[in-house]
Scaffold this active site. Structure first.
Site, PDB file in Angstrom:
ATOM      1  N   HIS A 126      -3.995  -5.211  -0.088  1.00 17.65           N
ATOM      2  CA  HIS A 126      -3.543  -5.697   1.219  1.00 17.65           C
ATOM      3  C   HIS A 126      -3.600  -7.220   1.287  1.00 17.65           C
ATOM      4  CE1 HIS A 126      -3.367  -1.824   3.536  1.00 17.65           C
ATOM      5  NE2 HIS A 126      -3.968  -1.436   2.412  1.00 17.65           N
ATOM      6  N   GLU A 159      -2.552  -9.007   3.557  1.00 18.23           N
ATOM      7  CA  GLU A 159      -2.727  -9.426   4.950  1.00 18.23           C
ATOM      8  C   GLU A 159      -4.163  -9.298   5.442  1.00 18.23           C
ATOM      9  OE1 GLU A 159      -1.665  -6.567   3.957  1.00 18.23           O
ATOM     10  OE2 GLU A 159      -2.511  -5.013   5.224  1.00 18.23           O
ATOM     11  N   CYS A 216       0.857  -1.200   0.000  1.00 17.79           N
ATOM     12  CA  CYS A 216       0.000   0.000   0.000  1.00 17.79           C
ATOM     13  C   CYS A 216       0.893   1.250   0.000  1.00 17.79           C
ATOM     14  CB  CYS A 216      -0.971  -0.046   1.176  1.00 17.79           C
ATOM     15  SG  CYS A 216      -2.291   1.173   1.036  1.00 17.79           S
TER      16      CYS A 216
END
Lengths: 175, 423
Positions: free
Chosen positions: A152, A154, A73
């Protein structure tokens, strides 16, 4: 494998730490911005975070140190700006939504949380993935072990975070 | 070290309400109560005659808290106030604070009552005190008839233009990439006879039961909380958080509002980003691979409202404990925004008031290391000297928020809480 995860006072850093530990079977050390050095690590991961890449000037030497770098990001935007790219506001920013993109040989849903995006690409950077609107979702350097994801991996909204990191590892010479 | 069981009894809910109100009014009791109808939150606790008290050190709160918990028998009841979260994240704040950073107490006697069994346990090692409490529990004074105070004007910490301008500034921070979400609150003040506080809490306990209710004393102040939201629970090394985002009005007999809430892209995104934030806050002290999301977008009803939440859980890493879990995750992500530190900075600038207990937490910290805690929303501060009630309400601001709608939602939340006439 040892990974240094630089934390830009973000609130997804520990999610990323878990994913990096699992995907790379690595020991992950988390250090707040600015990290002193990535010397002795196999990978520097730059976390997401608030604000614009210009608020994080200390990454320059680390990006030129030869240690492989994965930016997430804001981390991807920092890589892009380092090579002369620009970061602009998205006309319709997207926070907390998943959408499908093609990443290598697979199409999968990935989570987006961003108000800013890589508007102009930096020197010697290649786009690895875009979304349906053409927004850069992944990039890598043509000759150096540097890669970034705008999305993202994660997030729990991302379909297969480990697949995303395996894809990055191939571009970072870590596979 | 547990407190020994002195005696037990059976009480119906009405008798327990009378007992709890009496203990709060005349015996200085602190209360953590679950309302009826929440199968997973069954327990009501009353702490009497504090034997020790602890105020966490904002510079380094864990060692002192651990030492306090180990030094005295029994569970600790208490709270952390929101400004402690500013201190822990290094966010400067010069606003005057009404409360200490937190306060935990241990007690000479603890009463524990369960909805499911009606069983009351009196714990403590003072036989005379246990006998006195047992006598009181055998024939508790009834809860007094509810006599609502006369309507009084509400004073808000920001007027409508001021609040809407603050939302606009928050939106500009969101569009500029500083945060994905932040929360903005208002403080409302009105006259209120503080002696009605215990009756108000127990009336709410009976009429509008919430899973996490609290009554806590600090000097002339009385904290009153009717929260629907769990912050963190720790049981046998398993941590659980249940963040709430997404609220919809509910009318009896009207079909389908649950689906509308679940299918709203705005509510979905608001909850999802807080789920990722709570995953992060658990992951800091949980083992890699153990953090999971269950019952994502589960909907429940509370007091004319539908609310949406998720379960985020994980297993503590070796060497970590409840103090790590609670203090590293504080303040609760569902009432800050994301990323948390930048959101705290922005809210601190945009809100003229100090949140004090609002958006802090109430907690029970057990002698075996387990804990349970609530997010201090739907929470008020009663000032018994001034005869004033301060109440807070807020809403989450995301990129598609509209200032006038957020103002309406915040006022509706406050008015709903302050419906005192039909209790």
């Amino acid at each position: 494998m040892r990974i240094l995860l630089a934390d830009n006072a973000d609130s997804f850093t520990w999610n990323l730490e878990h994913l990096l530990a699992l995907a790379f079977r690595a020991r992950v050390e988390v250090a707040p911005y600015p990290p002193a050095s990535a010397c002795g690590f196999d990978l520097l991961a730059i976390s997401p975070g608030p604000g614009h890449p210009r608020e994080y000037p200390a990454y320059g030497p680390l990006l030129d140190s030869g240690v492989p770098v994965l930016g997430i990001c804001l981390g991807m935007q920092i890589i892009n700006e380092h090579f002369g790219g620009t970061t602009d506001r998205l006309p319709d920013c997207v926070h907390g939504r998943a959408e499908a993109i093609a990443l290598g040989d697979r199409t999968l849903a990935v989570a987006r949380y961003h108000s800013l995006h890589a508007a102009a690409l930096g020197r010697d950077l290649e786009v690895l993935a875009v979304n349906a609107d053409g927004v850069v979702m992944a990039l890598a350097h043509a000759t150096r072990p540097l890669a970034g994801f705008q999305f993202h991996p994660e997030s729990f909204l991302t379909e297969d975070g480990e697949h995303c990191l395996a894809f990055a590892a191939r571009h970072l010479g870590l596979a | 070290m547990p407190l020994p069981l002195a005696t037990s009894a059976w009480l119906d809910p009405g008798a327990f309400a009378g007992l709890a109100a009496h203990l709060a009014r005349h015996e200085g009791a602190d209360l953590l109560l679950s309302g009826a109808g929440w199968p997973d939150e069954d327990l009501c606790l009353a702490g009497l005659r504090p034997t020790a008290e602890h105020v966490p050190d904002p510079a380094d709160p864990k060692p002192g808290l651990r030492a306090f918990l180990a030094a005295h028998p029994g569970p600790a009841l208490g709270f952390l106030s929101y400004p402690l979260g500013l201190d822990l994240h290094g966010v400067p704040s010069a606003k005057p604070r009404a409360l200490p950073p937190g306060l935990f107490r241990k007690y000479a006697a603890l009463l524990s009552w369960r909805h499911s069994s009606g069983r009351l346990e009196i714990l403590g090692s003072d036989p005379a005190l246990a006998r006195e409490l047992a006598r009181l529990a055998a024939c508790p004074p009834p809860l007094p008839a509810w006599n609502p105070p006369a309507p009084a004007p509400l004073e808000a910490s920001l007027d409508r233009p001021g609040y809407e301008a603050a939302v606009e500034r928050a939106l500009e921070h969101i569009r500029g990439g500083d945060v994905y979400q932040c929360t903005l609150s208002l403080r409302f003040s009105r006259e209120f006879p503080a002696e009605l506080g215990p009756d108000l809490l127990l009336r709410l306990w009976q009429q509008r039961p919430a899973p996490f209710m609290a009554w806590f004393r600090h000097g002339p102040l009385r904290l009153l909380s009717v929260s629907p939201e769990r912050f963190l629970r720790l049981e046998q090394g398993r941590a659980l958080s249940q963040p709430i985002k997404g609220t919809a009005a509910f009318r009896e007999g009207e079909p389908g509002p649950e689906a509308a809430l679940r299918n709203s892209p705005k509510e979905d995104a608001e909850l999802s980003m807080i789920v990722d934030l709570m995953r992060n806050d658990l992951s800091r002290n949980c083992a890699p691979g153990s953090v999971r999301v269950d019952r994502h977008k589960a909907v429940f009803r509370l007091d004319r409202l539908l609310q949406m939440h998720s379960d985020v859980s994980g297993l503590l890493r070796p060497g970590r404990d409840g103090a790590d879990l609670l203090l590293d995750a504080f303040p609760p992500g569902s009432v800050t925004g994301c990323p948390k530190r930048r959101a705290l900075e922005i809210m601190e600038r945009l809100e003229p008031h100090c949140r004090d207990i609002f958006c802090g937490c109430f907690a029970v910290l057990r002698e075996n290391g387990d804990l349970d805690s609530s997010v201090a929303i739907r929470t008020a501060i009663l000032d018994s000297r001034a005869g004033r009630l301060d109440f807070f309400a807020g809403s989450g601001i995301v990129v598609d928020s509209r200032p006038e709608q957020e103002y309406g939602e915040t006022l509706a939340k406050a008015a709903n809480f302050l419906r005192l006439e039909d209790l």
